[in-house]
Motif scaffolding. Structure first.
Motif, PDB file in Angstrom:
ATOM      1  N   SER A  51      44.361   2.614  11.834  1.00 26.74           N
ATOM      2  CA  SER A  51      45.721   2.255  11.457  1.00 26.74           C
ATOM      3  C   SER A  51      45.686   1.393  10.206  1.00 26.74           C
ATOM      4  CB  SER A  51      46.399   1.514  12.609  1.00 26.74           C
ATOM      5  OG  SER A  51      45.759   0.259  12.818  1.00 26.74           O
ATOM      6  N   GLU A  52      46.883   1.140   9.685  1.00 23.69           N
ATOM      7  CA  GLU A  52      46.945   0.336   8.449  1.00 23.69           C
ATOM      8  C   GLU A  52      46.362  -1.053   8.668  1.00 23.69           C
ATOM      9  OE1 GLU A  52      50.282  -1.314   5.240  1.00 23.69           O
ATOM     10  OE2 GLU A  52      50.860   0.017   6.884  1.00 23.69           O
ATOM     11  N   ALA A  53      46.708  -1.688   9.783  1.00 18.20           N
ATOM     12  CA  ALA A  53      46.193  -3.025  10.063  1.00 18.20           C
ATOM     13  C   ALA A  53      44.681  -2.998  10.285  1.00 18.20           C
ATOM     14  CB  ALA A  53      46.896  -3.606  11.290  1.00 18.20           C
ATOM     15  N   GLU A  54      44.187  -1.981  11.000  1.00 18.93           N
ATOM     16  CA  GLU A  54      42.744  -1.880  11.238  1.00 18.93           C
ATOM     17  C   GLU A  54      41.988  -1.658   9.938  1.00 18.93           C
ATOM     18  OE1 GLU A  54      43.054   0.065  15.753  1.00 18.93           O
ATOM     19  OE2 GLU A  54      42.711   1.351  13.994  1.00 18.93           O
ATOM     20  N   ARG A  55      42.520  -0.796   9.061  1.00 18.93           N
ATOM     21  CA  ARG A  55      41.847  -0.544   7.787  1.00 18.93           C
ATOM     22  C   ARG A  55      41.868  -1.796   6.914  1.00 18.93           C
ATOM     23  NH1 ARG A  55      45.329   3.696   7.642  1.00 18.93           N
ATOM     24  NH2 ARG A  55      46.101   3.080   5.547  1.00 18.93           N
ATOM     25  N   ARG A  56      42.983  -2.510   6.923  1.00 18.90           N
ATOM     26  CA  ARG A  56      43.093  -3.724   6.122  1.00 18.90           C
ATOM     27  C   ARG A  56      42.082  -4.773   6.595  1.00 18.90           C
ATOM     28  NH1 ARG A  56      48.060  -4.476   6.862  1.00 18.90           N
ATOM     29  NH2 ARG A  56      47.959  -6.034   8.531  1.00 18.90           N
ATOM     30  N   ARG A  57      41.984  -4.941   7.897  1.00 22.08           N
ATOM     31  CA  ARG A  57      41.013  -5.907   8.417  1.00 22.08           C
ATOM     32  C   ARG A  57      39.587  -5.486   8.081  1.00 22.08           C
ATOM     33  NH1 ARG A  57      44.485  -5.956  13.072  1.00 22.08           N
ATOM     34  NH2 ARG A  57      43.069  -4.498  14.150  1.00 22.08           N
ATOM     35  N   ALA A  58      39.283  -4.209   8.253  1.00 18.28           N
ATOM     36  CA  ALA A  58      37.936  -3.738   7.974  1.00 18.28           C
ATOM     37  C   ALA A  58      37.560  -3.943   6.508  1.00 18.28           C
ATOM     38  CB  ALA A  58      37.815  -2.264   8.361  1.00 18.28           C
ATOM     39  N   LYS A  59      38.486  -3.651   5.587  1.00 15.23           N
ATOM     40  CA  LYS A  59      38.203  -3.854   4.163  1.00 15.23           C
ATOM     41  C   LYS A  59      37.949  -5.334   3.874  1.00 15.23           C
ATOM     42  CE  LYS A  59      40.760  -1.759   1.134  1.00 15.23           C
ATOM     43  NZ  LYS A  59      41.954  -1.244   0.440  1.00 15.23           N
ATOM     44  N   LYS A  60      38.727  -6.208   4.494  1.00 15.98           N
ATOM     45  CA  LYS A  60      38.543  -7.645   4.284  1.00 15.98           C
ATOM     46  C   LYS A  60      37.168  -8.083   4.785  1.00 15.98           C
ATOM     47  CE  LYS A  60      40.963 -10.244   6.948  1.00 15.98           C
ATOM     48  NZ  LYS A  60      42.121 -10.961   7.529  1.00 15.98           N
ATOM     49  N   TYR A  61      36.770  -7.613   5.947  1.00 17.83           N
ATOM     50  CA  TYR A  61      35.469  -7.997   6.504  1.00 17.83           C
ATOM     51  C   TYR A  61      34.325  -7.463   5.648  1.00 17.83           C
ATOM     52  CZ  TYR A  61      38.360  -8.870  10.666  1.00 17.83           C
ATOM     53  OH  TYR A  61      39.329  -9.318  11.534  1.00 17.83           O
ATOM     54  N   VAL A  62      34.473  -6.227   5.160  1.00 11.48           N
ATOM     55  CA  VAL A  62      33.438  -5.643   4.299  1.00 11.48           C
ATOM     56  C   VAL A  62      33.294  -6.450   3.011  1.00 11.48           C
ATOM     57  CG1 VAL A  62      32.848  -3.640   2.888  1.00 11.48           C
ATOM     58  CG2 VAL A  62      33.604  -3.324   5.247  1.00 11.48           C
ATOM     59  N   GLU A  63      34.391  -6.850   2.437  1.00  9.60           N
ATOM     60  CA  GLU A  63      34.342  -7.642   1.212  1.00  9.60           C
ATOM     61  C   GLU A  63      33.681  -8.990   1.451  1.00  9.60           C
ATOM     62  OE1 GLU A  63      38.372  -7.802   0.018  1.00  9.60           O
ATOM     63  OE2 GLU A  63      38.435  -5.733  -0.735  1.00  9.60           O
ATOM     64  N   CYS A  64      33.957  -9.595   2.603  1.00  8.88           N
ATOM     65  CA  CYS A  64      33.316 -10.881   2.928  1.00  8.88           C
ATOM     66  C   CYS A  64      31.808 -10.709   3.096  1.00  8.88           C
ATOM     67  CB  CYS A  64      33.935 -11.473   4.184  1.00  8.88           C
ATOM     68  SG  CYS A  64      35.626 -12.070   3.997  1.00  8.88           S
ATOM     69  N   VAL A  65      31.399  -9.643   3.761  1.00  8.86           N
ATOM     70  CA  VAL A  65      29.972  -9.390   3.966  1.00  8.86           C
ATOM     71  C   VAL A  65      29.277  -9.158   2.625  1.00  8.86           C
ATOM     72  CG1 VAL A  65      28.310  -7.743   4.920  1.00  8.86           C
ATOM     73  CG2 VAL A  65      30.213  -8.543   6.324  1.00  8.86           C
ATOM     74  N   MET A  66      29.903  -8.405   1.734  1.00 12.31           N
ATOM     75  CA  MET A  66      29.295  -8.159   0.423  1.00 12.31           C
ATOM     76  C   MET A  66      29.247  -9.438  -0.390  1.00 12.31           C
ATOM     77  SD  MET A  66      30.606  -4.368  -0.752  1.00 12.31           S
ATOM     78  CE  MET A  66      32.348  -4.839  -0.794  1.00 12.31           C
ATOM     79  N   ALA A  67      30.257 -10.312  -0.243  1.00 14.81           N
ATOM     80  CA  ALA A  67      30.271 -11.569  -0.992  1.00 14.81           C
ATOM     81  C   ALA A  67      29.151 -12.491  -0.548  1.00 14.81           C
ATOM     82  CB  ALA A  67      31.619 -12.267  -0.835  1.00 14.81           C
ATOM     83  N   GLN A  68      28.769 -12.417   0.741  1.00 17.81           N
ATOM     84  CA  GLN A  68      27.681 -13.256   1.237  1.00 17.81           C
ATOM     85  C   GLN A  68      26.378 -12.989   0.495  1.00 17.81           C
ATOM     86  OE1 GLN A  68      28.002 -12.452   5.626  1.00 17.81           O
ATOM     87  NE2 GLN A  68      27.663 -14.652   5.742  1.00 17.81           N
ATOM     88  N   ARG A  69      26.218 -11.780   0.010  1.00 14.91           N
ATOM     89  CA  ARG A  69      24.955 -11.391  -0.621  1.00 14.91           C
ATOM     90  C   ARG A  69      24.740 -12.108  -1.943  1.00 14.91           C
ATOM     91  NH1 ARG A  69      23.285  -7.636  -4.255  1.00 14.91           N
ATOM     92  NH2 ARG A  69      25.401  -6.801  -4.524  1.00 14.91           N
ATOM     93  N   VAL A  70      25.820 -12.435  -2.639  1.00  7.55           N
ATOM     94  CA  VAL A  70      25.687 -12.987  -3.991  1.00  7.55           C
ATOM     95  C   VAL A  70      26.129 -14.437  -4.089  1.00  7.55           C
ATOM     96  CG1 VAL A  70      25.928 -10.735  -5.088  1.00  7.55           C
ATOM     97  CG2 VAL A  70      27.980 -12.079  -4.567  1.00  7.55           C
ATOM     98  N   GLY A  71      26.804 -14.980  -3.068  1.00 12.50           N
ATOM     99  CA  GLY A  71      27.231 -16.373  -3.184  1.00 12.50           C
ATOM    100  C   GLY A  71      28.243 -16.754  -2.132  1.00 12.50           C
ATOM    101  N   PRO A  72      28.947 -17.874  -2.348  1.00 14.28           N
ATOM    102  CA  PRO A  72      29.927 -18.353  -1.370  1.00 14.28           C
ATOM    103  C   PRO A  72      31.065 -17.352  -1.162  1.00 14.28           C
ATOM    104  CG  PRO A  72      29.391 -20.065  -2.963  1.00 14.28           C
ATOM    105  CD  PRO A  72      28.803 -18.790  -3.499  1.00 14.28           C
TER     106      PRO A  72
END
Length: 406
Positions: A51-72
């Motif tokens: 759903s739209e909410a599920e996809r939005r949450r998943a994209k946010k979590y993926v972006e946070c995980v990728m951000a962990q790799r390079v910094g805060p």
């Protein structure tokens, strides 16, 4: 109706980070967000379905995980998803909360179905004492609260009274259907309510359907109003068991109990040595069990739990233990009966032999006496014969003498 798909283009390094060891990070993001994730390593694309909410949450979590790799990681507190809890962790406890190679946070994530990482941290481990770092917890409300209390308990171990310094003896936000109840426990009560490796605490939480965590000396009980009342009652009964039997006054009015009558001679077998058998039943069924004061020839074993199916599992396990005890007792009785019968047979034959031997001994005792009488009679006969022979010789001698004179 086909689900909509969002496609993210990622780098090779991001793909490895999103996938995680054995695909665990991707599975964790999918579980927390409720979306489906497919990662294609050849094309370096990530497809997100839901759903739209599920996809939005998943994209946010993926972006946070990728951000962990390079910094805060930067967290946007204005999110409309209502899926975030932020907890302030003192700098001196950050390493303790993270654990070796992040193991503690990963365990909490696995237990509560959440996604956790530190956000906006600066110079981890190098800050002055008193500074804090933000720990972001993503997931559903119940999971976030459970993970939050788990982290609070860990911080309280490292920095005593950090969260509980201002706790009152008994607090409850009863105005909310979902809320938190706090109880301050004494040291001896805490150790008893915690149990070995936290088994007693987990038992009460699972049976009541409530979130229960001990932060320092304070018990945090979280859930709906009904769950909080049930957990508080179970905890009260548990602490009463230290001093004697527990009686439940409103037993007939409760809908979270199953009563199992247990014969008095089987109650020790059911509870086991130091209650080990009953603890195993609780562990396997997710219930809270104890023996109420006895009435008549049987005692009442009470099984408490918010889920009827769990109580039925416990009831079946307890009945199995009772049947085992009865079978053992019956086998022992049959064995004892056979031993008594064999003993009677053996001792009966032995008694007959003893009587016969006694008669033989008596007969042998009387036999020498009879022999003496026979020997005495024989001696008299010999004396009579000697006298007869002597008389006969004297008569012959007289006759010869008379003949010579004539």
């Amino acid at each position: 109706m086909p689900q909509e798909v969002d496609v993210l283009k990622i780098s090779n390094d991001d793909a490895a980070f999103i996938l995680g060891k054995s695909g665990r990070t991707k599975e964790k993001i999918a579980r927390v967000s409720g979306a489906e994730l497919d990662l294609f390593e050849q094309s370096l694309t990530l497809e997100i379905r839901g759903s739209e909410a599920e996809r939005r949450r998943a994209k946010k979590y993926v972006e946070c995980v990728m951000a962990q790799r390079v910094g805060p990681v930067t967290i946007d507190d204005d999110s409309e998803d209502d899926d975030l809890t932020v907890i302030q962790v003192p700098t001196e406890a950050v390493g303790f909360v993270t654990g070796s190679q992040g193991n503690f946070l990963r365990q909490v994530e696995e237990e509560w179905g959440t996604l956790m990482f530190f956000a906006d941290f600066r110079g981890r481990g190098s800050g002055r004492e008193g500074q804090t770092e933000k720990l972001a917890i993503f997931g559903p409300r119940r999971g976030r609260r459970g993970a939050q209390l788990k982290v609070m308990a860990a911080v309280e171990t490292k920095v005593p009274n950090y969260f509980t310094g201002d706790s009152k003896p008994d607090e409850d936000d009863d105005q909310d259907e979902w809320g938190t109840k706090t109880l301050v426990l004494k040291p001896d009560e805490l150790s008893y309510a915690l149990g070995k490796d936290g088994t007693t605490r987990r038992k009460l939480a699972r049976a009541s359907g409530c979130i229960m965590e001990y932060v320092g000396q304070v018990a945090f009980i979280c859930g709906t109003m009904e769950e909080r009342v049930r957990a508080r009652t179970y905890l009260k009964w548990l602490l009463k068991q230290r001093h004697g039997s527990v009686y439940v006054d409103d037993l007939k009015d409760r809908d979270d109990v199953t009563v199992v009558p247990v014969p008095r001679d089987a109650i020790g077998y059911v509870t086991g040595n130091r209650g080990q058998s009953l603890r195993m039943v609780e562990e396997e069924s997710g219930t809270f069990c104890f023996v109420e004061g006895g009435r008549g020839e049987s005692e009442q074993l009470l099984i408490f739990g918010s889920v009827r199916a769990d109580r039925e599992v416990a009831e079946r396990l307890i009945n199995n233990l009772v049947n085992e005890k009865m079978r053992e007792d019956n086998d022992r009785r049959r064995y004892d009966d056979r031993r008594r019968d064999d003993s009677r047979d053996r001792y009966g034959d032995r008694g007959d032999r003893r009587r016969e031997d006694s008669r033989d001994r008596d007969y042998r005792r009387r036999s020498p006496s009879r022999d003496r009488y026979r020997r005495r009679d024989d001696s008299r006969d010999r004396d009579y014969r000697r006298r007869d022979d002597s008389r006969g010789r004297r008569d012959d001698s007289r006759d010869r003498y008379d003949d010579r004179r004539r």
